[in-house]
Design a protein around this motif. Structure first.
Motif, PDB file in Angstrom:
ATOM      1  N   ALA A 199       0.618  -1.377  -0.253  1.00 37.21           N
ATOM      2  CA  ALA A 199      -0.050  -0.227  -0.153  1.00 37.21           C
ATOM      3  C   ALA A 199       0.872   1.055  -0.030  1.00 37.21           C
ATOM      4  O   ALA A 199       0.061   2.207  -0.399  1.00 37.21           O
ATOM      5  CB  ALA A 199      -1.199  -0.147   1.241  1.00 37.21           C
ATOM      6  N   SER A 212       1.133   4.212  -3.380  1.00 37.55           N
ATOM      7  CA  SER A 212       1.105   5.246  -2.471  1.00 37.55           C
ATOM      8  C   SER A 212       1.560   6.592  -3.092  1.00 37.55           C
ATOM      9  O   SER A 212       1.503   7.705  -3.598  1.00 37.55           O
ATOM     10  CB  SER A 212       0.266   5.495  -1.254  1.00 37.55           C
ATOM     11  N   SER A 233      -4.469   1.394  -2.660  1.00 33.11           N
ATOM     12  CA  SER A 233      -3.653   1.352  -1.620  1.00 33.11           C
ATOM     13  C   SER A 233      -4.717   0.807   0.161  1.00 33.11           C
ATOM     14  O   SER A 233      -4.425   0.116   0.360  1.00 33.11           O
ATOM     15  CB  SER A 233      -3.227   2.785  -0.853  1.00 33.11           C
ATOM     16  N   ALA A 234      -5.409   1.546  -0.591  1.00 36.58           N
ATOM     17  CA  ALA A 234      -7.137   1.228   0.603  1.00 36.58           C
ATOM     18  C   ALA A 234      -7.425  -0.081   0.191  1.00 36.58           C
ATOM     19  O   ALA A 234      -7.520  -1.146   1.647  1.00 36.58           O
ATOM     20  CB  ALA A 234      -7.714   2.193   0.359  1.00 36.58           C
ATOM     21  N   SER A 235      -7.605  -0.492  -1.127  1.00 39.96           N
ATOM     22  CA  SER A 235      -7.582  -2.040  -1.156  1.00 39.96           C
ATOM     23  C   SER A 235      -6.977  -2.875  -0.829  1.00 39.96           C
ATOM     24  O   SER A 235      -6.781  -3.738  -0.236  1.00 39.96           O
ATOM     25  CB  SER A 235      -7.842  -1.632  -2.577  1.00 39.96           C
ATOM     26  N   ASP A 295      -9.458  -3.974   1.661  1.00 40.96           N
ATOM     27  CA  ASP A 295     -10.691  -3.628   1.264  1.00 40.96           C
ATOM     28  C   ASP A 295     -11.215  -2.230   2.687  1.00 40.96           C
ATOM     29  O   ASP A 295     -12.526  -2.321   2.690  1.00 40.96           O
ATOM     30  CB  ASP A 295     -11.004  -4.187   0.896  1.00 40.96           C
ATOM     31  N   TRP A 305     -12.202   0.231   3.192  1.00 39.07           N
ATOM     32  CA  TRP A 305     -12.159   1.679   2.406  1.00 39.07           C
ATOM     33  C   TRP A 305     -14.368   0.700   1.277  1.00 39.07           C
ATOM     34  O   TRP A 305     -13.640   0.140   0.694  1.00 39.07           O
ATOM     35  CB  TRP A 305     -12.298   2.389   0.981  1.00 39.07           C
ATOM     36  N   THR A 313     -17.308   5.711   0.464  1.00 37.35           N
ATOM     37  CA  THR A 313     -16.117   6.099   0.770  1.00 37.35           C
ATOM     38  C   THR A 313     -15.280   6.476  -0.623  1.00 37.35           C
ATOM     39  O   THR A 313     -14.398   7.625  -0.625  1.00 37.35           O
ATOM     40  CB  THR A 313     -15.176   5.700   1.795  1.00 37.35           C
ATOM     41  N   THR A 359     -13.826   8.581   6.571  1.00 33.21           N
ATOM     42  CA  THR A 359     -13.739   7.313   7.153  1.00 33.21           C
ATOM     43  C   THR A 359     -14.603   6.866   8.382  1.00 33.21           C
ATOM     44  O   THR A 359     -14.921   7.759   9.301  1.00 33.21           O
ATOM     45  CB  THR A 359     -12.038   6.936   7.500  1.00 33.21           C
ATOM     46  N   ALA A 390      -9.098   1.981   8.683  1.00 34.59           N
ATOM     47  CA  ALA A 390      -9.963   2.954   7.396  1.00 34.59           C
ATOM     48  C   ALA A 390      -9.944   4.587   7.129  1.00 34.59           C
ATOM     49  O   ALA A 390      -9.240   4.737   6.674  1.00 34.59           O
ATOM     50  CB  ALA A 390     -11.270   3.034   7.495  1.00 34.59           C
ATOM     51  N   PRO A 413      -5.632   4.501   5.016  1.00 35.65           N
ATOM     52  CA  PRO A 413      -5.064   5.152   3.767  1.00 35.65           C
ATOM     53  C   PRO A 413      -5.820   6.225   3.741  1.00 35.65           C
ATOM     54  O   PRO A 413      -3.968   7.127   2.676  1.00 35.65           O
ATOM     55  CB  PRO A 413      -6.666   4.796   3.359  1.00 35.65           C
TER      56      PRO A 413
END
Length: 280
Positions: free
Chosen positions: A91, A95, A110-112, A116, A118, A122, A163, A174, A177
């Protein structure tokens, strides 16, 4: 943003930040190497924090360093911990390119990669926020460090406010990221990165979720200012570190300790006026 850049906490932080940014561009090869090492250490520190948030485990710096250096397992350590560090590094690496191209998908991916953390709402809101903040950033002048710092902080607060979570643990995941976005957006703005402990992230998120009214924006800046100044001082010290001078200082300190220890050892021995004085 115009109001945030005038706050005393912003002014104090920027004074420290300018001492760091005034070093650039770096030309000395030792300082350049030091800056590379600083960046590597920064990633190790961040990914360790992320792994703690993702697993609840007691992740150590050696754990984080080992995985950063390429390990995909650590003897005697839970694989869940190692996997969390691997995901955190993926991640982080994803980013970093955001500071080069401003592509919102870097942050979404990156959130994934963090699991996951987010949901779809979001993600959609984050894309809009990133685009709006980038448009504001493009209008700022290069010498307006207070304005760029204030914009980065405001965008971070807005991202944290997006978040959601049914409990503190989910909400903290959350927020991760948003931390990556904050540092890479700051890098894009020409503002140095800031290392944040998880307790600070929690505190900032609570302020952000409560909203900017009733002094919330000023509270956010006040909380952010201390870790920002601390990190920028560290970054500057790391860049200016001279290995030759450090070695000389360490040798002098060792010699002083040896003399002190020897003097203490013979402190009980009474002076003999008839003996020649010997310098220890």
């Amino acid at each position: 943003m115009a109001a945030l850049k005038q706050l005393p906490a912003t002014t104090a932080a920027i004074e420290v930040g300018k001492e760091l940014t005034d070093l650039w561009p770096l030309h000395d090869h030792v300082q350049i190497d030091n800056d590379v090492k600083y960046a590597e250490s920064f990633q190790v520190r961040v990914t360790r924090q992320f792994a703690i948030a993702l697993t609840g485990e007691d992740v150590t710096m050696p754990d984080a360093e080992y995985v950063y250096e390429g390990a995909d397992e650590i003897p005697g350590r839970p694989q869940t911990l190692v996997d969390a560090l691997l995901n955190a590094n993926d991640a982080y690496d994803t980013s970093v390119d955001f500071s080069e191209d401003g592509d919102a998908e870097r942050i979404v991916e990156s959130a994934s990669q963090l699991g996951d953390v987010w949901d779809d709402d979001t993600v959609a809101a984050a894309r809009e926020l990133i685009a709006a903040a980038a448009a504001e950033g493009s209008a700022l002048t290069a010498d307006d460090l207070p304005g760029r710092y204030a914009l980065g902080a405001a965008a971070f607060a807005q991202m944290l406010a997006l978040t959601a979570g049914d409990d503190e643990e989910t909400a903290l995941k959350a927020a991760l990221p948003a931390v990556l976005y904050f540092n890479e957006f700051d890098e894009w703005l020409g503002v140095p990165r800031v290392f944040l402990e998880l307790d600070t992230v929690k505190q900032l998120r609570e302020i952000a979720v409560a909203g900017p009214d009733d002094g919330g924006a000023a509270k956010f800046i006040d909380v952010l200012a201390e870790p920002a100044a601390t990190e920028w001082r560290k970054h500057r010290e790391d860049v200016l570190w001279d290995p030759a001078e450090a070695k000389k200082k360490a040798r002098e300190e060792d010699e002083a300790k040896s003399k002190a220890a020897l003097a203490a050892k013979f402190a009980h021995v009474k002076d003999d006026p008839g003996k020649e004085t010997v310098e220890l």
